[in-house]
Design an enzyme around this catalytic site. Structure first.
Site, PDB file in Angstrom:
ATOM      1  N   THR A 145      22.204  21.635 -81.564  1.00 15.17           N
ATOM      2  CA  THR A 145      22.094  22.895 -80.828  1.00 15.17           C
ATOM      3  C   THR A 145      21.737  24.054 -81.761  1.00 15.17           C
ATOM      4  O   THR A 145      22.214  24.124 -82.883  1.00 15.17           O
ATOM      5  CB  THR A 145      23.432  23.192 -80.119  1.00 15.17           C
ATOM      6  OG1 THR A 145      23.678  22.151 -79.192  1.00 15.17           O
ATOM      7  CG2 THR A 145      23.409  24.526 -79.401  1.00 15.17           C
ATOM      8  N   CYS A 251      22.921   9.629 -79.529  1.00 11.53           N
ATOM      9  CA  CYS A 251      24.231  10.016 -80.089  1.00 11.53           C
ATOM     10  C   CYS A 251      25.057  10.725 -79.020  1.00 11.53           C
ATOM     11  O   CYS A 251      26.250  10.468 -78.849  1.00 11.53           O
ATOM     12  CB  CYS A 251      24.059  10.970 -81.267  1.00 11.53           C
ATOM     13  SG  CYS A 251      23.122  10.286 -82.627  1.00 11.53           S
ATOM     14  N   GLU A 376      27.940  19.291 -74.788  1.00  5.67           N
ATOM     15  CA  GLU A 376      27.376  17.940 -74.633  1.00  5.67           C
ATOM     16  C   GLU A 376      26.725  17.759 -73.264  1.00  5.67           C
ATOM     17  O   GLU A 376      26.994  16.814 -72.538  1.00  5.67           O
ATOM     18  CB  GLU A 376      28.464  16.885 -74.840  1.00  5.67           C
ATOM     19  CG  GLU A 376      29.162  17.073 -76.169  1.00  5.67           C
ATOM     20  CD  GLU A 376      28.959  15.925 -77.117  1.00  5.67           C
ATOM     21  OE1 GLU A 376      28.152  15.037 -76.817  1.00  5.67           O
ATOM     22  OE2 GLU A 376      29.607  15.932 -78.162  1.00  5.67           O
TER      23      GLU A 376
END
Lengths: 397, 260
Positions: A145, A251, A376
């Site tokens: 991010t 991931c 997430e």
């Protein structure tokens, strides 16, 4: 020795296992869960409120978590425990029943930092880093991010320029869990041939971090910004076996799986606090749990909790069968965090003024879950991922 | 060196035992069962000896229903090498003496240098089994160890007493019962849990150990439980309402008890 078989009649289920999910778990899964539950009860719960208030991560627990085998627990080899997906999920559930910050630490170390090395790294990279990360000697973080690119990570600005035997990184990453305490950052950056993963060691010239202060959520967790200013790293620090968004997204898929489970832990902790309070708090001459409005809240919490657990369990079974689709992870992450947050808020209302203190876990979980709700993959994005899957039309690209 | 640790699966000790009114046995159906927490101390003691003496073999032995295998697996997950479960429908209803006799026969097969037990189980509390095992094996019993050291083929313990402790030693092989103050049991590591299922567990019947159905279980029992009763409820305490003299009243009360 005395063994007795009672006549079969339906037993009143436990308030925390209304649908006898216990019977769906293997002996090994129950042992993993019970072990982590006890660790959380004995080691995390007594200190977590203080850390939350002080805004510090309980670093003293890292060696114990490592010894227990929590770091990289779902990976095979390299000193990792090699747990099944369901066992990994159950461990996340118990950790987050303690605090989302603890579960986040473990998720980031295992699913976001160790997993990409394990899945996409060279054998040398795996040998060099994974055993030490499993032992907690090396802490990892995951940089994807950016300040201006959250839900749209493919628009990232951080770049890696090849220069002889090196790559030179420039850019910054934001909202990075463990960033300030990490010895190793897994950083995703745009290279000439697409998005690539790079291993950047703490202390590398041009790499710096600053911790984000004044958070009202995940206070027992370190969240940082990472800066790369002509940061030169050896070319062999690139993860060789993945290119493009598949790297970071796979991931995240691992980590989101852990979150879908973890949220059920915070959910249970809030429900448990509310139930106990409602049974002992006397108003108008009887426990407040005897009033219809409170009972309704508790009944909804109990039902949503058991639904979330079933969802997480089926997700785990799919993952163990090697047959899990990212949209299924979105269904579970979205539902379980959303419902946990609702339960936390309702639990807070049952506890009245007591609910806002750190003496009870409810407000702490509620504030933590506000972060979990949007990290997430935000609730909105997961909603759109599901929408795209069922309509065949993308609403965000 | 071979160490045998006796373990038992018991109903979750934080709950209240439910008793079957007819058989007067503890009801185990529909109750969470766990490795007796008291046994974790003896397993830990064995594992600490193992760590200090590489090559030491730690075997956990239990008599119980098939699902007592879970208690054995927990011991294996903590780090023990092997398990032995004596499980047989004929054994149901065995008294403490029979239990000791059967366990002793199972333990003997392991050729132990040291046998570790808790002082008593957390469900039936007879406290007789370790003594019975020592008797049947013809070994010395060092009881209530709060510290245990091995040297020169001997085991030395500090035996907890009300006033302090006694230092006692015996030649190996020996049976030792350990108290909850001897150590802090480890958590089974997740890797240990994964390895536990690959470790060997011998499953034996009473016949395998040379016992006929008449010698064990209810038929072989020499003692009989006549009844169970709940502990007498404590009397309600005294509530002192503070009219300005509460502190004095509390102080007087404590002085009367000679605690201040």
């Amino acid at each position: 020795m005395a063994e007795h078989t009672a006549a079969k009649k339906p037993q009143m289920p436990s308030a925390f296992d209304l649908l006898n999910i216990e019977s769906l778990l293997s002996e090994e899964e129950r042992m993993v869960r019970d072990t982590v539950r006890r660790f959380v009860k004995e080691r995390v719960n007594p200190v977590i409120g203080e850390h939350f208030e002080a805004g510090t991560f309980p670093r003293e627990l890292i060696p114990e978590m490592a010894e227990l085998g929590l770091l990289g627990m779902h990976l095979e080899g390299y000193g990792c425990a090699g747990l099944s997906a369901v066992s990994y999920g159950l461990a996340c559930q118990e950790l987050e029943a303690g605090d989302s910050g603890i579960r986040s630490f473990v998720s980031v170390q295992g699913s976001l930092a160790m997993f990409p090395i394990w899945a996409f790294g060279s054998e040398e990279q795996k040998q060099k880093w994974l055993p030490r990360m499993a032992k907690g000697e090396v802490i990892g973080c995951f940089g994807l991010t950016e300040p201006d690119h959250g839900s749209d990570p493919s628009g990232m600005l951080t770049n890696a320029r090849r220069d002889g035997d090196s790559y030179v990184l420039n850019g910054s990453k934001m909202w990075i869990t463990n960033g300030g305490v990490a010895d190793l950052a897994v950083v995703w950056a745009k290279a000439e041939d697409g998005i690539r993963g790079f291993l950047v060691e703490k202390g590398t010239p041009g790499f710096s971090t600053s911790d984000i202060k004044h958070k009202l959520s995940l206070r027992a967790s370190v969240t940082s910004e990472l800066y790369f200013d002509d940061c030169r790293i050896p070319a062999e620090n690139m993860l060789p076996n993945v290119k493009g968004m598949r790297g970071p997204l796979s991931c995240l898929n691992e980590a989101r799986f852990g979150i879908a489970w973890g949220a059920t832990g915070a959910h249970r902790a809030c429900y448990e606090a509310a139930l106990e309070y409602a049974q002992t708090r006397i108003q108008f001459g009887k426990p407040i749990g005897g009033f219809q409005l409170v009972q309704q809240k508790l009944a909804i919490m109990a039902t949503e909790f058991v639904k979330a657990e079933l969802l997480a369990l089926q997700l785990g079974r799919l993952k163990d069968a090697g047959n899990i689709h990212p949209v299924q992870v979105s269904v579970a992450k979205r539902n379980n965090v959303r419902e946990a947050l609702k339960t936390a808020r309702e639990a807070r209302s049952i506890l009245g003024a007591n609910g806002i203190t750190l003496e009870y876990p409810v407000s702490r979980h509620m504030n933590n879950l506000e972060s979990v709700y949007t990290y997430e993959g935000t609730d909105d994005i997961h909603t759109l991922i599901i929408g795209q899957a069922i309509t065949g039309i993308s609403a965000f690209s | 060196m071979n160490i045998v640790v006796c373990v038992k699966q018991v109903p979750e000790p934080t709950g209240t035992n439910r008793i079957d009114p007819k058989s007067l046995r503890i009801l185990r159906e529909g109750v969470d069962s766990v490795l007796d927490p008291a046994d974790e101390f003896s397993i830990e003691a064995a594992l600490q000896i193992q760590e200090a003496n590489p090559g030491t073999n730690v075997v956990v032995v239990s008599m119980g229903p098939d699902r007592a295998l879970e208690a054995i697996r927990r011991g294996l997950a903590m780090g023990a090498n092997k398990g032995v479960l004596v499980s047989d429908a004929n054994l149901a209803g065995s008294d403490a003496l029979t239990t000791a006799k059967v366990l002793a026969a199972a333990i003997k097969r392991e050729n132990p240098d040291l046998v570790l037990c808790a002082t008593e189980s957390s469900d039936a509390y007879t406290g007789m089994v370790p003594g019975g095992i020592a008797h049947h094996l013809g070994l010395p019993l060092l009881s209530y160890a709060k510290k245990l050291t091995l040297a020169g083929g001997k085991v030395q313990i500090e035996r907890q007493t009300e006033a302090g402790f006694q230092r006692v030693e015996a030649q190996l092989p020996a049976v030792v019962t350990v108290t909850g103050s001897i150590n802090t049991p480890r958590y089974p590591a997740l890797k240990g849990i994964m390895q536990a299922k690959k470790k060997p567990v011998d499953q034996l019947t009473a016949a395998d150990l040379g016992f006929s159905p008449e010698q064990v279980g209810e038929k072989g029992a020499k003692e009989k439980v006549l009844g169970w009763a709940p502990a007498e409820q404590r009397k309600a305490g005294t509530v002192i309402k503070d009219d300005g003299t509460a502190a004095t009243q509390i102080a007087d009360f404590l002085a009367q008890l000679k605690v201040i």
